[in-house]
Design a protein around this motif. Structure first.
Motif: not given
Length: 447
Positions: A10, A74, A76, A122, A191-193
């Protein structure tokens, strides 16, 4: 992929995405005033300095609400939408109109605040106490490749040109717009955590939210993020770091807009004066990338202070050489340029050396500021980075405004004074962080 591998992936995607977007935007900023000077004998009437002042002024104000916006949509999606607005701003130069130019300046100011707040969030989500320094350096190095690629194209395309034609302008800005859009699309690869804390949350907020993602709870997250930003703004550490951050804003203005304009205005550089703007940007980028060695502070028991000390010394040397090498009226010279001479015959070699030193010193400051903010405010990353960008951008806006009027010597003097005090305040915060780690029984070299 392991959780740590996923986080590193990421960080790399984040850095590459910013590299593409800022390949376009920083190249645009570096040549904007020069391009606009060639347009001002047409129906277009605008100022690159004024545009940048608007951008950073709006950016600074927008940072008051950007943590709330990031909390709602969010990080992203925030970065994707912001990237689109960056692309629109660059596209304005394909067929410039004064109203569109200044309107886009306002919109990109808002987008920039959201983009950088989301970036800080992020970065922190994908780091911990032991990796924040490494990840800050990786991100910063990838970001600064942007200065090399865009400016290399400008250097090659504009070599030998003393006037920028309509065809030259359109070709450059169509290419830069496409590059910016590529970087925007890459944000979708992040990619989301799992089980991460939302921006601006504290324990009480989490209890209220539970697992719900309703509109009401999102609004509560936004309000919590805004309140946290106000609270953090008045902490001792943030107030001290604000002086250092203010200095980075002044330097940002100087190397991203003013210094390139100075080089392009020196008639004694001959037919190379316009292409040297691109070459200067390349050397700034090389300095920024090499500044990643600031991560060596991770192995030093002295922490981040030696890197910041190196940064200020490098900048002072650059300012001294620029004062001797560049004509005093270069920042505000007319389209015809300036034939004045400073304390030495203008040297292209010295000018490029100063570009390198400006980039190197800036990297030293920014990597360490990103690192210490992520370390001190790991639980409140979005508000902390919003404050950082607020202070940096409002100082950049002020600097772009006075760049329309101040001679070179006064601009350099302001940076010397603010840089001196900013270094002292950073040292104070870093010593406090060292004391806190010692109290916890942690190894200071781990930061």
């Amino acid at each position: 992929m392991s959780p740590e591998g996923k986080k590193l992936f990421n960080i790399i995607i984040l850095g590459v995405s910013f590299m593409f977007i800022f390949t376009a935007f920083q190249s645009c900023g570096n040549i904007a005033q020069t391009v606009i000077t060639n347009l001002n004998n047409t129906d277009f009437h605008g100022s690159g300095y004024t545009s940048m002042s608007i951008i950073y002024g709006v950016l600074s104000a927008s940072n008051l609400i950007s943590p709330s916006l990031v909390a709602i949509v969010g990080p992203q999606f925030s970065m994707v939408v912001s990237g689109v607005f960056y692309s629109l701003y660059i596209a304005v130069f394909i067929q410039p109109a004064t109203w569109a130019f200044y309107t886009a300046s306002v919109l990109i100011g808002i987008a920039a605040a959201v983009l950088w707040t989301a970036q800080g969030n992020c970065l922190t989500e994908n780091s911990d106490e032991n990796t924040i320094g490494r990840n800050s350096g990786i991100f910063w190095a990838l970001l600064q490749f942007s200065l090399i690629f865009g400016n290399l194209y400008i250097y090659l395309a504009w070599q030998g040109k003393t006037h920028i034609s309509e065809s030259d302008r359109r070709t450059v800005f169509i290419a830069l717009t496409v590059i910016s859009l590529v970087g925007t699309v890459l944000f979708f690869l992040i990619r989301k955590q799992e089980d991460t804390k939302a921006p601006g949350d504290d324990d009480s907020t989490n209890e209220i939210m539970g697992e719900s993602s309703s509109a009401r709870n999102k609004m509560m997250r936004a309000v919590a993020a805004f309140k946290k930003s106000i609270t953090l703004s008045f902490t001792k550490e943030m107030l001290l770091l604000s002086v250092t951050t203010a200095y980075t804003g002044l330097v940002l203005t100087f190397f991203s807009g003013v210094y390139g304009t100075c080089i392009g205005a020196v008639n004694r550089f001959g037919s190379e004066e316009k292409s040297l703007i691109g070459l200067s940007g390349i050397f700034i980028g090389v300095g920024e990338i090499l500044g990643i060695f600031g991560l060596l502070s991770k192995k030093s028991r002295s922490g981040r202070n030696p890197v910041v000390m190196l940064g200020i010394l490098v900048h002072f040397i650059a300012f001294y050489l620029i004062f001797f090498n560049m004509p005093n009226d270069a920042p505000i010279a007319p389209m015809e340029g300036t034939d004045q001479v400073a304390y030495m015959i203008p040297s292209k070699e010295v000018a490029m050396l100063c570009s390198f030193l400006l980039g190197l010193g800036d990297s030293c400051f920014n990597t360490q500021l990103l690192s210490i903010l992520g370390f001190l405010y790991s639980e409140d990353s979005a508000p902390a980075f919003a404050i950082f960008k607020f202070v940096q951008s409002i100082c950049a806006a002020v600097a772009y405004f006075y760049s329309n009027y101040f001679l070179l010597q006064w601009q350099l003097l302001i940076m010397v004074l603010v840089g001196f005090f900013g270094t002292i305040t950073f040292f104070t915060v870093e010593w406090g962080a060292a004391a806190a780690l010692a109290a916890r029984g942690s190894d200071y070299s781990s930061i």
